[in-house]
Design a protein around this motif. Structure first.
Motif, PDB file in Angstrom:
ATOM      1  N   ASP A 249      24.048  57.794   0.193  1.00  0.00           N
ATOM      2  CA  ASP A 249      25.572  57.249   0.991  1.00  0.00           C
ATOM      3  C   ASP A 249      25.163  57.531   2.646  1.00  0.00           C
ATOM      4  O   ASP A 249      25.707  56.664   3.495  1.00  0.00           O
ATOM      5  CB  ASP A 249      26.709  58.184   0.469  1.00  0.00           C
ATOM      6  CG  ASP A 249      27.190  57.540  -0.847  1.00  0.00           C
ATOM      7  OD1 ASP A 249      26.792  56.396  -1.051  1.00  0.00           O
ATOM      8  OD2 ASP A 249      27.998  58.337  -1.490  1.00  0.00           O
TER       9      ASP A 249
ATOM     10  N   VAL B 252      25.029  54.813   5.670  1.00  0.00           N
ATOM     11  CA  VAL B 252      25.891  55.007   6.903  1.00  0.00           C
ATOM     12  C   VAL B 252      24.709  54.620   7.980  1.00  0.00           C
ATOM     13  O   VAL B 252      25.279  54.033   9.050  1.00  0.00           O
ATOM     14  CB  VAL B 252      26.756  56.422   7.154  1.00  0.00           C
ATOM     15  CG1 VAL B 252      27.261  56.591   8.324  1.00  0.00           C
ATOM     16  CG2 VAL B 252      27.573  56.246   5.849  1.00  0.00           C
TER      17      VAL B 252
ATOM     18  N   TYR C 240      24.553  51.075   8.806  1.00  0.00           N
ATOM     19  CA  TYR C 240      25.589  50.686   9.571  1.00  0.00           C
ATOM     20  C   TYR C 240      25.327  50.894  10.897  1.00  0.00           C
ATOM     21  O   TYR C 240      25.757  50.369  11.733  1.00  0.00           O
ATOM     22  CB  TYR C 240      26.822  51.290   8.924  1.00  0.00           C
ATOM     23  CG  TYR C 240      27.223  50.406   7.430  1.00  0.00           C
ATOM     24  CD1 TYR C 240      26.606  49.237   7.397  1.00  0.00           C
ATOM     25  CD2 TYR C 240      27.819  51.269   6.767  1.00  0.00           C
ATOM     26  CE1 TYR C 240      27.342  48.509   6.071  1.00  0.00           C
ATOM     27  CE2 TYR C 240      28.058  50.722   5.315  1.00  0.00           C
ATOM     28  CZ  TYR C 240      27.675  49.559   5.122  1.00  0.00           C
ATOM     29  OH  TYR C 240      28.019  48.949   3.833  1.00  0.00           O
TER      30      TYR C 240
ATOM     31  N   GLU D 281      24.997  49.078  14.531  1.00  0.00           N
ATOM     32  CA  GLU D 281      25.946  49.399  15.769  1.00  0.00           C
ATOM     33  C   GLU D 281      25.055  49.632  17.062  1.00  0.00           C
ATOM     34  O   GLU D 281      25.405  49.024  17.794  1.00  0.00           O
ATOM     35  CB  GLU D 281      26.582  50.619  15.511  1.00  0.00           C
ATOM     36  CG  GLU D 281      27.489  51.234  16.510  1.00  0.00           C
ATOM     37  CD  GLU D 281      27.710  52.720  16.387  1.00  0.00           C
ATOM     38  OE1 GLU D 281      28.880  53.356  17.380  1.00  0.00           O
ATOM     39  OE2 GLU D 281      27.393  53.484  15.605  1.00  0.00           O
TER      40      GLU D 281
ATOM     41  N   LEU E 223      34.115  48.454  13.699  1.00  0.00           N
ATOM     42  CA  LEU E 223      33.414  48.093  12.287  1.00  0.00           C
ATOM     43  C   LEU E 223      32.469  48.915  11.806  1.00  0.00           C
ATOM     44  O   LEU E 223      32.493  49.192  10.454  1.00  0.00           O
ATOM     45  CB  LEU E 223      32.657  46.726  12.661  1.00  0.00           C
ATOM     46  CG  LEU E 223      32.101  45.990  11.521  1.00  0.00           C
ATOM     47  CD1 LEU E 223      33.124  45.622  10.364  1.00  0.00           C
ATOM     48  CD2 LEU E 223      31.351  44.517  11.940  1.00  0.00           C
ATOM     49  N   PHE E 224      31.635  49.709  12.751  1.00  0.00           N
ATOM     50  CA  PHE E 224      31.166  50.739  12.079  1.00  0.00           C
ATOM     51  C   PHE E 224      31.833  51.769  11.370  1.00  0.00           C
ATOM     52  O   PHE E 224      31.552  52.328  10.456  1.00  0.00           O
ATOM     53  CB  PHE E 224      30.243  51.305  13.298  1.00  0.00           C
ATOM     54  CG  PHE E 224      29.649  52.774  12.935  1.00  0.00           C
ATOM     55  CD1 PHE E 224      28.376  52.877  12.154  1.00  0.00           C
ATOM     56  CD2 PHE E 224      30.325  54.038  13.543  1.00  0.00           C
ATOM     57  CE1 PHE E 224      28.132  53.945  11.725  1.00  0.00           C
ATOM     58  CE2 PHE E 224      29.543  55.113  12.999  1.00  0.00           C
ATOM     59  CZ  PHE E 224      28.557  55.418  12.223  1.00  0.00           C
TER      60      PHE E 224
ATOM     61  N   LYS F 213      33.227  50.823   8.218  1.00  0.00           N
ATOM     62  CA  LYS F 213      32.273  50.909   7.164  1.00  0.00           C
ATOM     63  C   LYS F 213      31.798  52.379   6.797  1.00  0.00           C
ATOM     64  O   LYS F 213      31.758  52.631   5.564  1.00  0.00           O
ATOM     65  CB  LYS F 213      31.040  50.108   7.545  1.00  0.00           C
ATOM     66  CG  LYS F 213      31.392  48.580   7.869  1.00  0.00           C
ATOM     67  CD  LYS F 213      31.213  47.912   6.415  1.00  0.00           C
ATOM     68  CE  LYS F 213      31.135  46.471   6.525  1.00  0.00           C
ATOM     69  NZ  LYS F 213      31.377  45.409   5.340  1.00  0.00           N
TER      70      LYS F 213
ATOM     71  N   GLU G 210      34.491  53.802   4.619  1.00  0.00           N
ATOM     72  CA  GLU G 210      34.587  53.152   3.312  1.00  0.00           C
ATOM     73  C   GLU G 210      33.496  54.029   2.460  1.00  0.00           C
ATOM     74  O   GLU G 210      33.762  54.517   1.194  1.00  0.00           O
ATOM     75  CB  GLU G 210      34.121  51.823   3.357  1.00  0.00           C
ATOM     76  CG  GLU G 210      34.054  51.141   1.903  1.00  0.00           C
ATOM     77  CD  GLU G 210      33.637  49.704   2.082  1.00  0.00           C
ATOM     78  OE1 GLU G 210      33.215  49.281   0.892  1.00  0.00           O
ATOM     79  OE2 GLU G 210      33.907  49.148   3.115  1.00  0.00           O
ATOM     80  N   VAL G 211      32.358  54.396   3.035  1.00  0.00           N
ATOM     81  CA  VAL G 211      31.310  55.025   2.456  1.00  0.00           C
ATOM     82  C   VAL G 211      31.706  56.561   2.080  1.00  0.00           C
ATOM     83  O   VAL G 211      31.503  57.046   1.105  1.00  0.00           O
ATOM     84  CB  VAL G 211      29.888  54.766   3.163  1.00  0.00           C
ATOM     85  CG1 VAL G 211      28.937  55.779   2.234  1.00  0.00           C
ATOM     86  CG2 VAL G 211      29.391  53.380   3.077  1.00  0.00           C
TER      87      VAL G 211
ATOM     88  N   TYR H 111      25.460  44.546   9.587  1.00  0.00           N
ATOM     89  CA  TYR H 111      26.578  44.078   8.820  1.00  0.00           C
ATOM     90  C   TYR H 111      27.184  42.968   9.807  1.00  0.00           C
ATOM     91  O   TYR H 111      26.735  42.841  10.938  1.00  0.00           O
ATOM     92  CB  TYR H 111      27.939  45.098   8.859  1.00  0.00           C
ATOM     93  CG  TYR H 111      27.871  45.878  10.211  1.00  0.00           C
ATOM     94  CD1 TYR H 111      28.816  45.509  11.179  1.00  0.00           C
ATOM     95  CD2 TYR H 111      27.259  47.122  10.448  1.00  0.00           C
ATOM     96  CE1 TYR H 111      29.065  46.172  12.611  1.00  0.00           C
ATOM     97  CE2 TYR H 111      27.060  47.825  11.600  1.00  0.00           C
ATOM     98  CZ  TYR H 111      28.232  47.332  12.599  1.00  0.00           C
ATOM     99  OH  TYR H 111      28.290  48.108  13.908  1.00  0.00           O
TER     100      TYR H 111
END
Length: 268
Positions: free
Chosen positions: A84, A88, A91, A95, A201-202, A205, A208-209, A267
């Protein structure tokens, strides 16, 4: 226009215009300072984010290494955590790339834009200075040789030509600086909207993770393997020679995180 009116009007007009030129010059200089500072700060921000990504990659490698020394359930939990964290960082890489292209690059472009405007302003100011020089020359001729009509007439022609060029340059300067100011404000708005979108957005995401990661860690039950853990401890104790600590599970340098296991994703 009479000679007296022309020279008197010229003096007053050049004084007024010099004030206006200074105001336009301040707009460009302020933009140069502030856009330059923003570019350097956001480039530093992006570089620091890249360093954070590198540190997190090292943490992922260490978690995989650590998980191999633990019981099955703990091993699975740590590897899931490492996966996980790696996701990240994918992502975060996206970014970083978006910050470079959508934020830093447009700000950096203003260096060349401002340099071009300053070069044009130098040329325009040369026309303004030439007008002032011709008006002063005309006035000096009038004071020294008021009866020399031919010389005065030629000086008047030169002064009118210089004034016409100066007025054209002044108008061009005003329009160019005002267009630049308007475009700059539009670009600043666009750049920082992009900055906020990239960061939102980063973090969305990542949240969420991390929410899933938190749930998985909460579900992990180290206590259910207490007996297994004690057995593992005893086995390791027997394999360790007296008077020497077993430090095999504390490598002197971090394991490199295999690049072929990377799941770098961009993303949208």
């Amino acid at each position: 226009m009479t000679l007296l009116k022309m020279t008197t009007r010229g003096r007053h007009y050049t004084i007024f215009r010099s004030v206006e030129v200074r105001n336009l010059d301040h707009i460009v200089k302020d933009a140069e300072v502030h856009m330059g500072d923003l570019c350097r700060l956001l480039a530093s921000y992006t570089k620091a984010t890249a360093k954070l990504r590198d540190k997190a990659d090292n943490l992922v490698a260490r978690l995989f290494d650590f998980s191999n020394t633990e019981t099955a359930e703990i091993q699975g939990g740590l590897k899931t955590l490492a996966d996980d964290l790696a996701m990240v960082q994918d992502y975060r890489q996206a970014e970083i790339e978006r910050l470079e292209t959508k934020v830093v690059a447009p700000l950096n472009a203003y260096g060349a834009i401002i340099k071009s405007i300053k070069a044009n302003m130098k040329r325009w100011n040369a026309d303004l200075n030439r007008e002032l020089k011709e008006l002063q020359k005309l006035e000096n001729i009038r004071l020294r040789n008021p009866a020399d009509r031919q010389t005065i007439s030629q000086a008047q022609v030169n002064a009118r030509k210089a004034s016409s060029n100066a007025q054209h340059s002044m108008k061009t300067m005003e329009e160019s600086i005002l267009d630049f100011q308007e475009q700059k404000l539009h670009d600043v708005k666009k750049i920082f909207l992009e900055f906020i979108r990239v960061e939102m957005l980063f973090h969305a995401k990542a949240l969420e993770v991390y929410s899933r990661t938190h749930h998985n860690l909460e579900a992990m039950n180290p206590g259910s393997h207490h007996q297994h853990g004690m057995q593992l401890f005893n086995e390791r104790s027997l394999n360790t020679s007296p008077g020497h600590a077993d430090v095999s599970h504390f490598p002197s340098s971090p394991l490199a995180f295999p690049t072929d296991q990377s799941i770098r994703r961009h993303y949208q």
